[in-house]
Design a protein around this motif. Structure first.
Motif: not given
Length: 305
Positions: A287-289, A291-303
Motif C-alpha cells: 500500500l505504501r508503494q 501511494l508512492k506511484d500515485t504521488i509520482q503520477k501527480i508530480s508528472r501532471i505538475y512537472s
C-alpha cells in the motif's frame, strides 16, 4: 403585528396557569383594553380562554385543552424539541416549529438544553431537500444529473419515495425510471434537480437497501498502520475515530486499522493524500508503494510548473 402578538399570547397562556391582564399589557406594550379585545379574538378562534377573579386572577386556558405533561418526561420533550427544531431549519417546516412550540408548553423546567443538533448545510443543499420532500408528498417525479460511484454522469428520472440521513449524508431513495428499479442517490452527487410535470400513481412499498458502513470501513483482511504528525492529530481522529490509536513520545499519532476491499483502499489513499506531508503509510509495503506511484503520477501532471 397584532397576529404575532395573538400567537405569542396563546403560547404564554399555555405555558402559565394564570396571567393577569396587567402583566400581558406590560409585556406587549399595549393597554389593558387592547388585551381584553385580544382575548375575545383568541376565544373567537376556538381556544378556550377562561377568566379567574380575585387578587391572583387573570386569564388562562382550561387544563383539558393542554397536552398532559405526564405523557412525556423532561428528557423526552427536550430531545423531541432538539430534533424537530433542527429538521424545521433544514426544511423550513412551519408545522414542525408549531409542534416545537406546543412541546415547549409542557416542558417542566426552563433550563438551557443539554443537547443541540444542527442538520443544516449549504443553502442550495437545503433547497434541494425541500424540493425533494415536497415531491415525495405530492407524488411528483423528479429529474437530475447524477454522478455514480463509477464516476459516470447520467440523467435520471426518479419517482421519489423517501429521504434519509446517515453517516453525515442525505440520501434519496426512489424508483429510477432510467434503470427500471429502486435506487439510492446521494444528494451531494446531484445537479440540476427539477420537478417533472407528471405525478406518479405507482405504489412504492419497497424499503431502501440500507447502506452498511462496512463499505467504508477497513476490516478483516489487511492490517494497515498509519502515522500522523502532531499538527494533524485532530483531523486524523476525525477520520479514524473508531480505529486503534496510540500517541507516540515525539507527539505523533499511530493509527491501526484493517482494510478489506478495493473501494476501501481507494478511499484510504484519498484520505492520506489530503494530509499532504503530515501523514505516512507505515504498513503494508504494498500500500505504501501504491501511494508512492500515485504521488509520482501527480508530480508528472505538475512537472511543467
Amino acid at each position: 403585528m397584532k397576529l404575532e402578538r395573538l400567537i405569542s399570547m396563546i403560547y404564554m397562556l399555555l405555558n402559565n396557569e394564570v396571567v393577569s391582564a396587567s402583566a400581558l399589557a406590560e409585556k406587549y406594550g399595549v393597554s389593558q383594553r387592547t388585551i381584553y379585545r385580544d382575548i375575545d379574538a383568541i376565544c373567537a378562534a376556538g381556544i378556550p380562554v377562561v377568566s379567574y377573579q380575585g387578587v391572583n386572577g387573570g386569564y388562562g386556558i382550561i387544563e383539558s385543552y393542554k397536552m398532559d405533561r405526564s405523557l412525556l418526561g423532561t428528557y423526552d420533550v427536550g430531545s423531541l424539541i432538539t430534533v424537530l427544531h433542527s429538521m424545521s431549519t433544514v426544511f423550513d417546516d412551519e408545522r414542525a416549529m408549531e409542534t416545537v412550540r406546543k412541546l415547549q408548553t409542557i416542558q417542566k423546567d426552563d433550563r438551557p438544553p443539554n443537547l443541540s443538533m444542527d442538520m443544516g448545510s449549504l443553502r442550495s443543499y437545503n433547497e434541494s431537500l425541500r424540493m425533494l420532500r415536497s415531491a415525495i408528498s405530492d407524488r411528483h417525479a423528479v429529474e437530475f444529473e447524477y454522478v455514480s460511484g463509477k464516476n459516470e454522469r447520467t440523467r435520471r428520472a426518479v419517482e421519489p419515495v423517501s429521504l434519509h440521513y446517515q453517516y453525515d449524508t442525505w440520501f434519496l431513495f426512489g424508483y429510477c425510471r432510467s434503470r427500471n428499479d429502486y435506487r439510492e442517490f446521494r444528494l451531494s452527487r446531484m445537479a440540476e434537480l427539477r420537478l417533472l410535470p407528471d405525478r406518479f400513481e405507482r405504489r412504492h412499498d419497497a424499503s431502501p437497501q440500507r447502506m452498511t458502513f462496512e463499505k467504508f470501513r477497513w476490516n478483516d483482511h489487511i492490517d494497515v498502520v498509519l502515522r500522523f504528525s502532531s499538527e494533524s492529530m485532530a483531523k486524523a481522529l476525525d477520520y479514524f475515530y473508531d480505529a486503534e490509536r496510540s500517541f507516540n513520545p515525539d507527539g505523533s499519532l499511530t493509527i491501526r486499522l484493517k482494510l478489506d476491499n478495493a473501494v476501501g483502499e481507494k478511499r484510504l489513499l484519498s484520505i492520506i493524500l489530503s494530509f499532504g506531508s503530515e501523514a505516512e503509510i507505515i504498513e503494508p509495503l504494498e500500500l505504501r508503494q501504491t501511494l508512492k506511484d500515485t504521488i509520482q503520477k501527480i508530480s508528472r501532471i505538475y512537472s511543467q510548473v
